[in-house]
Enzyme design. Sequence first.
Site, mmCIF file in Angstrom:
data_model
loop_
_atom_site.group_PDB
_atom_site.id
_atom_site.type_symbol
_atom_site.label_atom_id
_atom_site.label_comp_id
_atom_site.label_asym_id
_atom_site.label_seq_id
_atom_site.Cartn_x
_atom_site.Cartn_y
_atom_site.Cartn_z
ATOM 1 N N GLY A 1 1.307 -1.113 0.682
ATOM 2 C CA GLY A 1 0.298 -0.290 -0.328
ATOM 3 C C GLY A 1 0.750 1.125 -0.157
ATOM 4 O O GLY A 1 1.807 0.653 -0.136
ATOM 5 N N GLY B 1 0.438 -8.966 -3.457
ATOM 6 C CA GLY B 1 1.025 -10.379 -3.974
ATOM 7 C C GLY B 1 2.283 -10.820 -4.084
ATOM 8 O O GLY B 1 3.413 -9.817 -4.399
ATOM 9 N N ASP C 1 6.142 -5.342 5.569
ATOM 10 C CA ASP C 1 6.379 -7.060 6.462
ATOM 11 C C ASP C 1 6.453 -7.619 5.159
ATOM 12 O O ASP C 1 7.230 -8.957 5.716
ATOM 13 C CB ASP C 1 5.856 -7.238 7.741
ATOM 14 C CG ASP C 1 6.255 -8.767 8.326
ATOM 15 O OD1 ASP C 1 6.609 -9.076 8.719
ATOM 16 O OD2 ASP C 1 5.054 -9.638 7.869
ATOM 17 N N THR D 1 6.979 -7.472 2.041
ATOM 18 C CA THR D 1 7.844 -7.063 1.340
ATOM 19 C C THR D 1 9.036 -7.763 1.744
ATOM 20 O O THR D 1 10.455 -8.096 1.144
ATOM 21 C CB THR D 1 7.587 -5.542 1.176
ATOM 22 O OG1 THR D 1 6.586 -5.444 0.608
ATOM 23 C CG2 THR D 1 9.369 -5.324 0.100
ATOM 24 N N ASP E 1 1.482 1.377 9.527
ATOM 25 C CA ASP E 1 0.434 1.299 10.973
ATOM 26 C C ASP E 1 2.001 1.458 11.759
ATOM 27 O O ASP E 1 1.845 0.991 13.284
ATOM 28 C CB ASP E 1 0.585 -0.079 10.640
ATOM 29 C CG ASP E 1 -1.027 -0.031 9.904
ATOM 30 O OD1 ASP E 1 -1.197 1.161 9.570
ATOM 31 O OD2 ASP E 1 -1.677 -1.185 9.625
ATOM 32 N N MET F 1 -5.905 3.801 10.370
ATOM 33 C CA MET F 1 -5.257 2.603 9.996
ATOM 34 C C MET F 1 -4.697 2.022 11.445
ATOM 35 O O MET F 1 -4.674 2.478 12.158
ATOM 36 C CB MET F 1 -4.314 2.889 8.974
ATOM 37 C CG MET F 1 -4.870 3.801 7.163
ATOM 38 S SD MET F 1 -5.506 5.171 7.810
ATOM 39 C CE MET F 1 -2.546 6.228 8.138
ATOM 40 N N GLY F 2 -4.650 0.620 11.193
ATOM 41 C CA GLY F 2 -3.811 0.322 11.951
ATOM 42 C C GLY F 2 -5.034 -1.376 12.075
ATOM 43 O O GLY F 2 -5.732 -1.596 12.650
ATOM 44 N N GLU G 1 -8.592 0.381 12.531
ATOM 45 C CA GLU G 1 -9.696 -0.381 11.827
ATOM 46 C C GLU G 1 -9.019 -1.979 11.894
ATOM 47 O O GLU G 1 -10.651 -2.564 11.865
ATOM 48 C CB GLU G 1 -8.523 -0.502 10.120
ATOM 49 C CG GLU G 1 -7.242 -0.879 9.778
ATOM 50 C CD GLU G 1 -6.847 -0.807 8.848
ATOM 51 O OE1 GLU G 1 -7.418 -1.094 7.414
ATOM 52 O OE2 GLU G 1 -5.577 -0.795 8.209
ATOM 53 N N TYR H 1 -6.952 6.523 3.459
ATOM 54 C CA TYR H 1 -6.882 6.940 2.096
ATOM 55 C C TYR H 1 -5.821 8.241 1.412
ATOM 56 O O TYR H 1 -5.364 8.052 0.787
ATOM 57 C CB TYR H 1 -7.909 6.359 0.567
ATOM 58 C CG TYR H 1 -8.163 4.884 0.419
ATOM 59 C CD1 TYR H 1 -7.182 4.068 0.073
ATOM 60 C CD2 TYR H 1 -9.111 4.000 1.321
ATOM 61 C CE1 TYR H 1 -7.435 2.743 0.584
ATOM 62 C CE2 TYR H 1 -9.268 2.654 1.466
ATOM 63 C CZ TYR H 1 -8.244 1.871 0.667
ATOM 64 O OH TYR H 1 -8.810 0.904 0.664
#
Length: 437
Positions: free
Chosen positions: A80, A147, A172, A174, A202, A245-246, A301, A353
């Site tokens: 993201g 992915g 994480d 990646t 996060d 976020m979180g 979240e 976003y």
Amino acid sequence: MGNAPRLDTSVTTLGPCKVDNPLPYCHHIDDDSKMPLYLSGEILDGATSNTVCEFEEAGPRQKIYFDPPKTKCAIVTCGGLCPGINDVIRAIVMSAHHNYHISGIYGIRYGLQGFIPKYKHDVMELTPDSVSDIHEFGGTILSSSRGPQAPEEIVDALERMNISVLFMIGGDGTMKAASTVTKEVLRRGLKISIIGIPKTIDNDINFVTRSFGFDTAVEKATEAIRCAHIEALGAPAGIGMVKLMGRESGFIAAQASLALKEVNFVLVPEAPFELHGPEGFLAQLKARLEQRQHAVIVVAEGAGQDLCHIDNQVDLSGNPILGDICDVLRSEIKKFFAATDFPYTLKYIDPSYIIRSIPANSNDRIYCGFLGQHAVHAAMAGKTGMVVSKLQERYLYLPLELVTAKRRKLNILSNYWRSVMESTGQPQAMFNCAKQA
């Protein structure tokens, strides 16, 4: 000190460094000189007291492994969006070009898909001119994707392109992908350096006490909270709810709540809470509205997933697909207040976003600059299978195995969380009676 298992902090090097560093002036770091740091049990699992660990200090070495005029680098961004990605890309390009005078830098488009021929993504050449102003914009000029991709195909692409260094910017997932690529490179006996720059809005990567973009995210989140507070004040029994976020860690919600003192309830994944009952969230919210006529709720979240309908599916990155806790809360608030004939107004704000896509602020820009420069220093010295990390205000090189061992989470028994509770004034009993996962 402490009883935690001894950490292996050693970083792999491709071979002996025999090339003179072209930097005209600098303080060189000696590989044999380790940096001792006291780490608490919050970082080290199983430690009962502070434990001394030694780390490899980041910075330029007197001798380097790669010969700059014969060295090509590639940069890929995955996962993201996050404020500061372009700043890191710019810092890498500027340092590699101006300080080390390497022969070429290439951007891999659309994340790890860019390595795979079937996707047919073009490669972007990166020069000082092409990246000179990208820090003014959010997102990533290279674009991204989620992915996994086969490490064998990634290494095949690196060989075809004659790449000596790959910089992987991501979270994480990646960093785990970087670990598998490193293993494939070493299995083939290739001399390719794999360097990770941890990216997660996060702030949940192990051994990274503050990830880049976090400061910007908190700053922008406080704007949303301020708006929610104004909306809450604008009506009798007004409620302002902000979703931040979180997924597994509530650092943004906690930090933003500390930054703006108008928050009355902050809900995070690490602290399960009771919804019903005399000490539950709904009863406490009603009591707050009766006393003060307004309330501000900040929700990470990933909070309250035990209250959501979850079908155990995962996204392309392998992360669990979360239930919408704010949808649950709004529905339960409506039913609870209707049953007691209690009129209220609720305004809901989700700035997620917007926060992800904005440019980095000044503090994060400086931080991204250091990360990019140190990543280049590490790569040219032949380091591989590692990340650049900032721990206790010191820049370090860490093996990928350490940062991927677990997710970093908010310690709800810490003084930091106590300060959050004091700032909001929410009752501890709301959490003490929670169902523990």
